[in-house]
Design a protein around this motif. Sequence first.
Motif, PDB file in Angstrom:
ATOM      1  N   PRO A  53      -0.708  19.126  11.161  1.00 42.26           N
ATOM      2  CA  PRO A  53      -1.105  19.821  10.307  1.00 42.26           C
ATOM      3  C   PRO A  53       0.118  19.684   8.900  1.00 42.26           C
ATOM      4  CG  PRO A  53      -0.580  20.437  12.254  1.00 42.26           C
ATOM      5  CD  PRO A  53      -0.132  18.526  12.279  1.00 42.26           C
ATOM      6  N   GLY A  54      -0.132  20.131   7.668  1.00 42.56           N
ATOM      7  CA  GLY A  54       0.331  20.269   6.744  1.00 42.56           C
ATOM      8  C   GLY A  54       0.248  18.934   5.838  1.00 42.56           C
ATOM      9  N   SER A  55       0.201  17.953   6.829  1.00 43.47           N
ATOM     10  CA  SER A  55       0.414  16.599   5.851  1.00 43.47           C
ATOM     11  C   SER A  55      -0.279  16.001   4.656  1.00 43.47           C
ATOM     12  CB  SER A  55      -0.077  15.680   7.159  1.00 43.47           C
ATOM     13  OG  SER A  55      -1.025  15.155   7.405  1.00 43.47           O
ATOM     14  N   ASP A  56      -0.215  15.314   4.504  1.00 45.47           N
ATOM     15  CA  ASP A  56      -0.447  14.407   2.651  1.00 45.47           C
ATOM     16  C   ASP A  56      -1.862  14.120   2.633  1.00 45.47           C
ATOM     17  OD1 ASP A  56      -1.440  12.032   1.192  1.00 45.47           O
ATOM     18  OD2 ASP A  56       0.745  13.495   0.213  1.00 45.47           O
ATOM     19  N   GLU A  57      -2.699  14.200   2.007  1.00 42.69           N
ATOM     20  CA  GLU A  57      -4.368  13.920   2.150  1.00 42.69           C
ATOM     21  C   GLU A  57      -4.220  12.240   2.364  1.00 42.69           C
ATOM     22  OE1 GLU A  57      -6.405  14.086  -1.306  1.00 42.69           O
ATOM     23  OE2 GLU A  57      -5.186  13.313  -2.598  1.00 42.69           O
ATOM     24  N   ALA A  58      -3.510  11.653   2.144  1.00 34.78           N
ATOM     25  CA  ALA A  58      -3.787  10.001   2.712  1.00 34.78           C
ATOM     26  C   ALA A  58      -3.022  10.244   3.990  1.00 34.78           C
ATOM     27  CB  ALA A  58      -2.405   9.374   1.814  1.00 34.78           C
ATOM     28  N   VAL A  59      -2.527  11.088   4.708  1.00 30.09           N
ATOM     29  CA  VAL A  59      -2.392  10.636   5.967  1.00 30.09           C
ATOM     30  C   VAL A  59      -4.138  11.107   6.864  1.00 30.09           C
ATOM     31  CG1 VAL A  59      -1.350  11.436   8.176  1.00 30.09           C
ATOM     32  CG2 VAL A  59      -0.595  11.464   5.522  1.00 30.09           C
ATOM     33  N   PRO A 104       1.828   7.306  12.700  1.00 33.30           N
ATOM     34  CA  PRO A 104       0.953   7.308  11.179  1.00 33.30           C
ATOM     35  C   PRO A 104      -0.007   6.730  10.793  1.00 33.30           C
ATOM     36  CG  PRO A 104       3.106   6.799  10.174  1.00 33.30           C
ATOM     37  CD  PRO A 104       3.620   6.624  12.046  1.00 33.30           C
ATOM     38  N   LEU A 105      -1.391   6.913  10.196  1.00 37.86           N
ATOM     39  CA  LEU A 105      -2.197   6.177  10.308  1.00 37.86           C
ATOM     40  C   LEU A 105      -2.727   6.805   8.272  1.00 37.86           C
ATOM     41  CD1 LEU A 105      -4.126   6.224  12.852  1.00 37.86           C
ATOM     42  CD2 LEU A 105      -2.881   4.726  12.368  1.00 37.86           C
ATOM     43  N   LEU A 106      -2.695   5.493   7.424  1.00 40.87           N
ATOM     44  CA  LEU A 106      -2.825   6.332   6.243  1.00 40.87           C
ATOM     45  C   LEU A 106      -3.743   5.598   5.945  1.00 40.87           C
ATOM     46  CD1 LEU A 106       0.725   5.555   6.579  1.00 40.87           C
ATOM     47  CD2 LEU A 106       0.311   7.545   4.693  1.00 40.87           C
ATOM     48  N   SER A 107      -5.067   6.695   4.792  1.00 40.18           N
ATOM     49  CA  SER A 107      -6.552   5.715   4.537  1.00 40.18           C
ATOM     50  C   SER A 107      -6.044   4.792   3.242  1.00 40.18           C
ATOM     51  CB  SER A 107      -7.198   7.207   3.910  1.00 40.18           C
ATOM     52  OG  SER A 107      -8.144   6.471   3.315  1.00 40.18           O
ATOM     53  N   LEU A 108      -6.159   3.998   3.161  1.00 36.38           N
ATOM     54  CA  LEU A 108      -6.532   3.201   2.012  1.00 36.38           C
ATOM     55  C   LEU A 108      -7.278   3.840   0.915  1.00 36.38           C
ATOM     56  CD1 LEU A 108      -5.793  -0.303   3.434  1.00 36.38           C
ATOM     57  CD2 LEU A 108      -4.061   0.380   1.677  1.00 36.38           C
ATOM     58  N   VAL A 145       4.354   1.839   9.649  1.00 35.81           N
ATOM     59  CA  VAL A 145       2.770   2.251   8.904  1.00 35.81           C
ATOM     60  C   VAL A 145       1.375   1.732   9.408  1.00 35.81           C
ATOM     61  CG1 VAL A 145       3.933   3.915   7.585  1.00 35.81           C
ATOM     62  CG2 VAL A 145       2.549   1.818   6.564  1.00 35.81           C
ATOM     63  N   GLY A 146      -0.038   2.561   9.526  1.00 38.46           N
ATOM     64  CA  GLY A 146      -0.842   1.462  10.298  1.00 38.46           C
ATOM     65  C   GLY A 146      -1.910   2.003   8.908  1.00 38.46           C
ATOM     66  N   LEU A 147      -2.369   0.755   7.969  1.00 42.20           N
ATOM     67  CA  LEU A 147      -3.235   1.403   6.967  1.00 42.20           C
ATOM     68  C   LEU A 147      -5.027   1.003   7.278  1.00 42.20           C
ATOM     69  CD1 LEU A 147      -1.343  -0.973   4.191  1.00 42.20           C
ATOM     70  CD2 LEU A 147      -0.932   1.723   4.891  1.00 42.20           C
ATOM     71  N   VAL A 148      -5.561   1.941   6.873  1.00 42.36           N
ATOM     72  CA  VAL A 148      -6.812   2.253   7.827  1.00 42.36           C
ATOM     73  C   VAL A 148      -7.207   1.363   6.508  1.00 42.36           C
ATOM     74  CG1 VAL A 148      -8.809   3.751   8.822  1.00 42.36           C
ATOM     75  CG2 VAL A 148      -6.691   4.283   9.123  1.00 42.36           C
ATOM     76  N   ALA A 149      -8.314   0.284   7.214  1.00 45.24           N
ATOM     77  CA  ALA A 149      -9.277   0.264   6.101  1.00 45.24           C
ATOM     78  C   ALA A 149     -11.001   0.040   6.362  1.00 45.24           C
ATOM     79  CB  ALA A 149      -8.873  -1.573   5.565  1.00 45.24           C
ATOM     80  N   ASP A 150     -11.364   0.019   5.747  1.00 49.81           N
ATOM     81  CA  ASP A 150     -13.424  -0.315   6.327  1.00 49.81           C
ATOM     82  C   ASP A 150     -12.973  -1.222   7.568  1.00 49.81           C
ATOM     83  OD1 ASP A 150     -13.452   1.714   4.715  1.00 49.81           O
ATOM     84  OD2 ASP A 150     -14.761   0.743   3.120  1.00 49.81           O
ATOM     85  N   SER A 151     -12.692  -2.597   6.769  1.00 52.11           N
ATOM     86  CA  SER A 151     -12.805  -3.692   8.243  1.00 52.11           C
ATOM     87  C   SER A 151     -12.217  -4.926   7.736  1.00 52.11           C
ATOM     88  CB  SER A 151     -14.650  -4.623   7.961  1.00 52.11           C
ATOM     89  OG  SER A 151     -15.070  -4.966   6.264  1.00 52.11           O
ATOM     90  N   ALA A 152     -11.618  -5.627   8.532  1.00 50.33           N
ATOM     91  CA  ALA A 152     -10.481  -7.064   8.615  1.00 50.33           C
ATOM     92  C   ALA A 152     -11.648  -7.645   7.809  1.00 50.33           C
ATOM     93  CB  ALA A 152      -9.956  -7.182   9.433  1.00 50.33           C
ATOM     94  N   ARG A 153     -11.825  -8.534   7.034  1.00 50.02           N
ATOM     95  CA  ARG A 153     -12.228  -9.521   6.402  1.00 50.02           C
ATOM     96  C   ARG A 153     -12.007 -11.141   6.837  1.00 50.02           C
ATOM     97  NH1 ARG A 153     -15.596 -10.168   0.673  1.00 50.02           N
ATOM     98  NH2 ARG A 153     -17.432 -11.701   1.067  1.00 50.02           N
ATOM     99  N   ASP A 154     -11.505 -11.848   6.430  1.00 42.53           N
ATOM    100  CA  ASP A 154     -10.664 -13.106   6.323  1.00 42.53           C
ATOM    101  C   ASP A 154      -9.193 -13.596   6.253  1.00 42.53           C
ATOM    102  OD1 ASP A 154     -13.556 -13.494   6.231  1.00 42.53           O
ATOM    103  OD2 ASP A 154     -13.867 -13.886   4.372  1.00 42.53           O
ATOM    104  N   ILE A 155      -9.291 -14.135   6.704  1.00 44.84           N
ATOM    105  CA  ILE A 155      -7.290 -15.407   6.364  1.00 44.84           C
ATOM    106  C   ILE A 155      -7.665 -16.403   5.939  1.00 44.84           C
ATOM    107  CG2 ILE A 155      -5.245 -16.310   7.628  1.00 44.84           C
ATOM    108  CD1 ILE A 155      -6.093 -14.764   9.952  1.00 44.84           C
ATOM    109  N   LEU A 156      -7.302 -16.584   4.604  1.00 46.73           N
ATOM    110  CA  LEU A 156      -6.624 -17.595   3.493  1.00 46.73           C
ATOM    111  C   LEU A 156      -5.970 -17.587   3.164  1.00 46.73           C
ATOM    112  CD1 LEU A 156      -9.292 -14.980   0.777  1.00 46.73           C
ATOM    113  CD2 LEU A 156     -10.075 -16.882   2.483  1.00 46.73           C
ATOM    114  N   THR A 157      -6.097 -19.701   2.836  1.00 50.07           N
ATOM    115  CA  THR A 157      -4.795 -19.742   2.453  1.00 50.07           C
ATOM    116  C   THR A 157      -5.085 -19.915   0.971  1.00 50.07           C
ATOM    117  OG1 THR A 157      -4.278 -21.518   4.645  1.00 50.07           O
ATOM    118  CG2 THR A 157      -3.735 -21.884   2.511  1.00 50.07           C
ATOM    119  N   VAL A 158      -4.436 -19.892   0.112  1.00 50.51           N
ATOM    120  CA  VAL A 158      -4.632 -19.583  -1.497  1.00 50.51           C
ATOM    121  C   VAL A 158      -3.976 -20.995  -2.085  1.00 50.51           C
ATOM    122  CG1 VAL A 158      -5.025 -17.020  -1.252  1.00 50.51           C
ATOM    123  CG2 VAL A 158      -2.017 -18.187  -2.458  1.00 50.51           C
ATOM    124  N   ASP A 159      -4.378 -20.496  -3.007  1.00 50.72           N
ATOM    125  CA  ASP A 159      -4.359 -21.948  -4.156  1.00 50.72           C
ATOM    126  C   ASP A 159      -3.485 -21.141  -5.168  1.00 50.72           C
ATOM    127  OD1 ASP A 159      -4.189 -23.900  -6.161  1.00 50.72           O
ATOM    128  OD2 ASP A 159      -6.424 -24.348  -6.614  1.00 50.72           O
TER     129      ASP A 159
END
Length: 502
Positions: free
Chosen positions: A207-213, A225-229, A255-269
């Motif tokens: 109750p009374g938390s920020d809208e992102a929570v 605590p879960l926060l909406s990305l 904290v936990g950042l809530v995403a729609d879905s996980a996608r990949d793990i990349l080794t970047v150039d």
Amino acid sequence: MPDHDAEHGARYLTFRSAGRLYAVIADKVSEVVRMSPLARVPQAPKSLLGLTNLRGTVVPVAGVRSLLGRSEIAVSDRSRLVVLGGATPVALAVDEVASLETVDARHVKLAEADMSAEADEQLDGIFQTRTGITKILNIDALLARAFPRTTARRATGTATRAAVAVPVSYAAGRRLVTFLVAGQEYALSLDAIREIVLAPDDLTQVPGSDEAVRGVMAYRDRLLPLLSLRVLLGVGAAAETGRTVIVTAVRGVIVGLVADSARDILTVDPQRVEPAPKVLSARAGGEARIQEIYRSSERRLISILVTEALFREDVMQKLSQATAGATAIGKAVTNTQTAELRFLVFRLDGNEFALPIDAVGEVARVPDQITRLPKTPKFLEGVINLRGAVLPVIDQRRRFDMAPSDGGASRRLVVVTSQDHRAGLIVDGVTEVLRCSAEAIQPAPDLTGDALSLVGSVINLGGAGRMVLLLDPAELLSRAERGLLDSFNRTPSAKGGRPSAQ
């Protein structure tokens, strides 16, 4: 189950299998339980139905039907596991438990047992009960026949756990975990992510938390605590349905950042990473910031976030107050992080498997075009050109003798490196990055037989009633198959371009 006076004979637990009545000495039985979910071991002996978690202990499950050369049937409400005690417990899957009988030794017929034994049955005798002729199974002989012990066994205990941290020789590079938020692909550094989990269906609201929570959830003996990305990034917050939780630390607060879905793990150039344009470096209020942009070889633009700049200062103050003591806990977790291990969990034919995260170069979509090679094993789909290097692609379902996949958008290519070999494994889907303590790693039971070299350990998440089979990257391929991959390393085409298909 009726019991009798034990002073007048031995006690037997009787059960049914394929319409026949069998018995085992009751003193060998530690308990009888309902059928529970099984972790199936690939390429294990036919009689090994899988592994089960029995109050935190990994127990192999052997099918009595298979032990007797008969076909297994679907589990029913009457199916039971008869758990045999001893130094190495094993559970027998039976169709139905019948009764507990006390039988006078004079009524146990030995000579008649040989005459009444059917094919593959090994009997210690027979006796008559109210329900019919009951055959006493020689369980030890049946298990020894179905699971011949190999001479090469892995060490248990500390040595087994040490084998999990396999040294990897792939070219070290920066690795990102990518995820989707409102159709856009974002990323965080793999080092910044503690774990990726699913949020429960019902969240506890604050109750009374920020809208992102979005709320809080139970996580490792604490409230997370879960926060909406979507809210933090200002994109389509009203339509949020995501349940993928990216667990990270922001200024010492877990904290936990809530995403729609996980996608990949990349080794970047590194040459494909560019600073974010100044116009994107800060939004109004400064609550969402993009540090860099990664241009993948697939022409994907991935926005790299920096956790320290995700939140406004007042939001961080509220989080710190709402999670009193979380900073101290977070520091304790960081200090003990060396005792924790991280694994990539993926699915194959409805089963969960894991690989040490250090053995995974990246996770990507299965490419549309794979160059097939003649006169190669059926599980070798072919090769692809991955950023200028030839990468063999292996269908892991075929490698494990599983039914072919019908394809699907969730399939992924897991690039694995072990010693001198590097290959892409096609899996049904990647589910999470799992962090667990070394104590959760248990040796696989001996009954796994030859599969023990492949699945030497089990991640036993007893509290969740879940087990994940831990694969050894060095054992994913047989000696002959490793020799095949050696040929890619020896050919000039392995340095770049397409291989010769001669």
